[in-house]
Design an enzyme around this catalytic site. Structure first.
Site, PDB file in Angstrom:
ATOM      1  CD  GLU A   1     -70.697 -51.476 -15.269  1.00 17.55           C
ATOM      2  OE1 GLU A   1     -69.452 -51.374 -15.266  1.00 17.55           O
ATOM      3  OE2 GLU A   1     -71.450 -50.508 -15.465  1.00 17.55           O
TER       4      GLU A   1
ATOM      5  CG  HIS B   1     -69.723 -50.254  -9.790  1.00 21.05           C
ATOM      6  ND1 HIS B   1     -69.798 -49.601 -10.998  1.00 21.05           N
ATOM      7  CD2 HIS B   1     -69.358 -51.523 -10.095  1.00 21.05           C
ATOM      8  CE1 HIS B   1     -69.514 -50.440 -11.981  1.00 21.05           C
ATOM      9  NE2 HIS B   1     -69.250 -51.621 -11.449  1.00 21.05           N
TER      10      HIS B   1
ATOM     11  NE  ARG C   1     -66.655 -36.588  -9.300  1.00 18.34           N
ATOM     12  CZ  ARG C   1     -66.514 -35.701 -10.257  1.00 18.34           C
ATOM     13  NH1 ARG C   1     -65.661 -34.710 -10.119  1.00 18.34           N
ATOM     14  NH2 ARG C   1     -67.223 -35.794 -11.373  1.00 18.34           N
TER      15      ARG C   1
ATOM     16  CG  ASP D   1     -71.536 -38.496 -13.664  1.00 19.45           C
ATOM     17  OD1 ASP D   1     -70.328 -38.304 -13.919  1.00 19.45           O
ATOM     18  OD2 ASP D   1     -72.256 -39.304 -14.280  1.00 19.45           O
TER      19      ASP D   1
ATOM     20  CB  ALA E   1     -62.330 -41.510  -7.441  1.00 21.05           C
TER      21      ALA E   1
ATOM     22  CE1 TYR F   1     -64.864 -41.545 -16.915  1.00 23.55           C
ATOM     23  CE2 TYR F   1     -62.940 -41.371 -15.489  1.00 23.55           C
ATOM     24  CZ  TYR F   1     -64.290 -41.573 -15.658  1.00 23.55           C
ATOM     25  OH  TYR F   1     -65.086 -41.829 -14.553  1.00 23.55           O
TER      26      TYR F   1
ATOM     27  CG  HIS G   1     -63.851 -37.140 -16.078  1.00 23.83           C
ATOM     28  ND1 HIS G   1     -64.328 -35.931 -15.618  1.00 23.83           N
ATOM     29  CD2 HIS G   1     -64.727 -38.078 -15.645  1.00 23.83           C
ATOM     30  CE1 HIS G   1     -65.440 -36.142 -14.917  1.00 23.83           C
ATOM     31  NE2 HIS G   1     -65.692 -37.434 -14.913  1.00 23.83           N
TER      32      HIS G   1
ATOM     33  CD  GLN H   1     -67.690 -43.759 -19.523  1.00 21.37           C
ATOM     34  OE1 GLN H   1     -68.247 -44.858 -19.621  1.00 21.37           O
ATOM     35  NE2 GLN H   1     -68.069 -42.828 -18.666  1.00 21.37           N
TER      36      GLN H   1
HETATM   37  P1  FAD Z   1     -62.318 -38.918 -10.324  1.00 20.83           P
HETATM   38  O1  FAD Z   1     -61.236 -39.907 -10.499  1.00 20.83           O
HETATM   39  O2  FAD Z   1     -62.415 -38.218  -9.015  1.00 20.83           O
HETATM   40  O3  FAD Z   1     -62.195 -37.848 -11.511  1.00 20.83           O
HETATM   41  C1  FAD Z   1     -63.218 -36.880 -11.733  1.00 20.83           C
HETATM   42  C2  FAD Z   1     -62.595 -35.638 -12.370  1.00 20.83           C
HETATM   43  O4  FAD Z   1     -61.817 -34.951 -11.407  1.00 20.83           O
HETATM   44  C3  FAD Z   1     -61.653 -35.942 -13.537  1.00 20.83           C
HETATM   45  O5  FAD Z   1     -61.807 -34.934 -14.507  1.00 20.83           O
HETATM   46  C4  FAD Z   1     -60.276 -35.873 -12.896  1.00 20.83           C
HETATM   47  O6  FAD Z   1     -59.256 -35.553 -13.832  1.00 20.83           O
HETATM   48  C5  FAD Z   1     -60.497 -34.741 -11.896  1.00 20.83           C
HETATM   49  N1  FAD Z   1     -59.590 -34.771 -10.740  1.00 20.83           N
HETATM   50  C6  FAD Z   1     -59.190 -35.857 -10.053  1.00 20.83           C
HETATM   51  N2  FAD Z   1     -58.370 -35.485  -9.048  1.00 20.83           N
HETATM   52  C7  FAD Z   1     -58.255 -34.144  -9.103  1.00 20.83           C
HETATM   53  C8  FAD Z   1     -57.562 -33.165  -8.342  1.00 20.83           C
HETATM   54  N3  FAD Z   1     -56.798 -33.521  -7.297  1.00 20.83           N
HETATM   55  N4  FAD Z   1     -57.683 -31.848  -8.693  1.00 20.83           N
HETATM   56  C9  FAD Z   1     -58.451 -31.474  -9.742  1.00 20.83           C
HETATM   57  N5  FAD Z   1     -59.148 -32.373 -10.517  1.00 20.83           N
HETATM   58  C10 FAD Z   1     -59.040 -33.685 -10.197  1.00 20.83           C
HETATM   59  N6  FAD Z   1     -71.099 -43.631 -11.519  1.00 20.83           N
HETATM   60  C11 FAD Z   1     -72.011 -43.982 -10.575  1.00 20.83           C
HETATM   61  O7  FAD Z   1     -72.670 -43.119 -10.000  1.00 20.83           O
HETATM   62  N7  FAD Z   1     -72.223 -45.307 -10.227  1.00 20.83           N
HETATM   63  C12 FAD Z   1     -71.519 -46.309 -10.812  1.00 20.83           C
HETATM   64  O8  FAD Z   1     -71.717 -47.483 -10.488  1.00 20.83           O
HETATM   65  C13 FAD Z   1     -70.547 -45.984 -11.813  1.00 20.83           C
HETATM   66  N8  FAD Z   1     -69.788 -46.936 -12.404  1.00 20.83           N
HETATM   67  C14 FAD Z   1     -68.801 -46.580 -13.290  1.00 20.83           C
HETATM   68  C15 FAD Z   1     -67.969 -47.583 -13.827  1.00 20.83           C
HETATM   69  C16 FAD Z   1     -66.962 -47.262 -14.736  1.00 20.83           C
HETATM   70  C17 FAD Z   1     -66.071 -48.344 -15.273  1.00 20.83           C
HETATM   71  C18 FAD Z   1     -66.777 -45.901 -15.146  1.00 20.83           C
HETATM   72  C19 FAD Z   1     -65.726 -45.542 -16.156  1.00 20.83           C
HETATM   73  C20 FAD Z   1     -67.604 -44.894 -14.619  1.00 20.83           C
HETATM   74  C21 FAD Z   1     -68.608 -45.221 -13.678  1.00 20.83           C
HETATM   75  N9  FAD Z   1     -69.420 -44.244 -13.104  1.00 20.83           N
HETATM   76  C22 FAD Z   1     -70.368 -44.589 -12.146  1.00 20.83           C
HETATM   77  C23 FAD Z   1     -69.329 -42.846 -13.542  1.00 20.83           C
HETATM   78  C24 FAD Z   1     -68.343 -41.990 -12.692  1.00 20.83           C
HETATM   79  O9  FAD Z   1     -68.851 -41.852 -11.390  1.00 20.83           O
HETATM   80  C25 FAD Z   1     -68.216 -40.637 -13.389  1.00 20.83           C
HETATM   81  O10 FAD Z   1     -67.547 -40.774 -14.611  1.00 20.83           O
HETATM   82  C26 FAD Z   1     -67.631 -39.497 -12.548  1.00 20.83           C
HETATM   83  O11 FAD Z   1     -67.863 -38.264 -13.249  1.00 20.83           O
HETATM   84  C27 FAD Z   1     -66.136 -39.576 -12.305  1.00 20.83           C
HETATM   85  O12 FAD Z   1     -65.832 -40.561 -11.426  1.00 20.83           O
HETATM   86  P2  FAD Z   1     -64.281 -40.959 -11.142  1.00 20.83           P
HETATM   87  O13 FAD Z   1     -64.291 -41.948 -10.065  1.00 20.83           O
HETATM   88  O14 FAD Z   1     -63.589 -41.279 -12.408  1.00 20.83           O
HETATM   89  O15 FAD Z   1     -63.755 -39.531 -10.580  1.00 20.83           O
END
Ligand code: FAD
Length: 285
Positions: free
Chosen positions: A16, A77, A107, A109, A123, A143, A147, A174
């Site tokens: 990455e 991404h 999604r 942060d 997401a 995670y 998360h 993560q």
């Molecule tokens: P989600 O999958 O939407 O999860 C977020 C939270 O919401 C979790 O706690 C989940 O349990 C909860 N949730 C999901 N669905 C529901 C529902 N229906 N009801 C209630 N709660 C729910 N960030 C960037 O800005 N740019 C990047 O390039 C980037 N690259 C990354 C690469 C990797 C490999 C990883 C692991 C993370 C990366 N991140 C990046 C960080 C990421 O955007 C954050 O960790 C963010 O907080 C969560 O994103 P997610 O896509 O996992 O969210």
């Protein structure tokens, strides 16, 4: 090449990188990619700042160059937290036009203000949107230590299962510093019926400030073994570099022996560190 197909052949080893800051010289990333190219990774992913700006354009350009100039599969991404559906469609159209067929759907942060201005809450909604409108390989985040917003591991894994069922082809974790979290997480995914390949995200920790920032950002716990290393070598940059690389190699060796689907190395744009790790594990993958 769609990343999900890579796992049928071998233990995947991917890297990455992140684009240079908007005011920085774009050429630095190409120096980094030149130096990483003889590792021949299975794919290289390029991060995308959820804050927006022209960062996204750079992500698309760099990913496209990885594919065409470095002849390596590229993953872009895409964090959706501040984007409308129209904006996401424009970005995805541009990705497809640039030959990018692998998207890491995120999604992003939640900003400190708590204000989310986009059309997507999670997401999983982005995954559904991509699946409905585009023919591409979708990767998503997961995670091992849960998360930070999830109440507990059960809730976390249920949301992950729903996200995967929306059309995810492969997952990347993560970072974590204690493999036990990965193995426990892998068991939870099996119990939940999640069967897509899961790559373990490994970040070599080679300086003290980096680890402080990282723990604050993603809540990774520091195992005793790691704290001992920090106590002993924290103020000696060269020693900590060696110790951090040795720690990451140890983690990766154990993961491969335990049959991990793949290793995703967070290079932090440090080719020297990526090379040292690759040299140590290349015969294992
Ligand atoms: P989600 O999958 O939407 O999860 C977020 C939270 O919401 C979790 O706690 C989940 O349990 C909860 N949730 C999901 N669905 C529901 C529902 N229906 N009801 C209630 N709660 C729910 N960030 C960037 O800005 N740019 C990047 O390039 C980037 N690259 C990354 C690469 C990797 C490999 C990883 C692991 C993370 C990366 N991140 C990046 C960080 C990421 O955007 C954050 O960790 C963010 O907080 C969560 O994103 P997610 O896509 O996992 O969210």
């Amino acid at each position: 090449m769609k990343t999900a197909d890579l796992f049928k052949q071998k233990t995947v080893f991917s890297l990455e990188v992140f684009p240079p800051k908007p005011d920085a010289d774009e050429r630095v990333i190409y120096d980094t990619l030149n130096q990483l190219s003889d590792i021949h990774p299975d794919f290289i992913s390029v991060t995308y700042g959820a804050g927006g700006g022209n960062n996204g354009c750079r992500t698309i350009q760099i990913t496209s160059d990885i594919i065409t100039k470095y002849h390596t599969p590229g993953v872009a991404h895409l964090p959706c937290i501040n984007l409308t559906k129209v904006q996401v469609a424009q970005i995805l159209d541009s990705m497809m036009a640039n030959g990018i067929e692998n998207v890491l759907a995120l999604r992003g942060d939640i900003p400190d203000s708590g204000v989310m201005t986009g059309d997507f809450k999670y997401a999983s909604e982005l995954v559904t949107f991509i699946r409905e409108h585009y023919d591409c390989n979708i990767i998503a985040a997961c995670y091992p230590e849960v998360h930070p917003e999830s109440k507990n591991a059960v809730e976390d894994i249920m949301h992950l299962k729903s996200k995967v069922d929306c059309g995810v082809n492969h997952l990347i974790t993560q970072l974590f510093l204690d493999n036990k979290y990965f193995y426990e997480f892998r068991e939870r995914t099996q119990l939940a019926g999640i069967s897509v390949p899961i790559e373990a995200g490994i970040m070599p920790v080679t300086n003290k400030r980096q680890i402080e920032r990282m723990v604050k950002l993603c809540g990774a716990s520091l195992p005793t073994k790691f704290i001992r290393i920090l106590d002993r070598y924290g103020d000696n940059d060269t020693a900590l570099l060696d110790a951090g690389i040795a720690y990451a190699v140890d983690q990766i060796t154990d993961l491969i022996a335990e049959g991990v689907d793949g290793i995703h190395l967070y290079t932090m744009n440090h080719p020297y560190i990526a090379h040292r790790i690759y040299d140590a594990i290349q015969n294992l993958i």
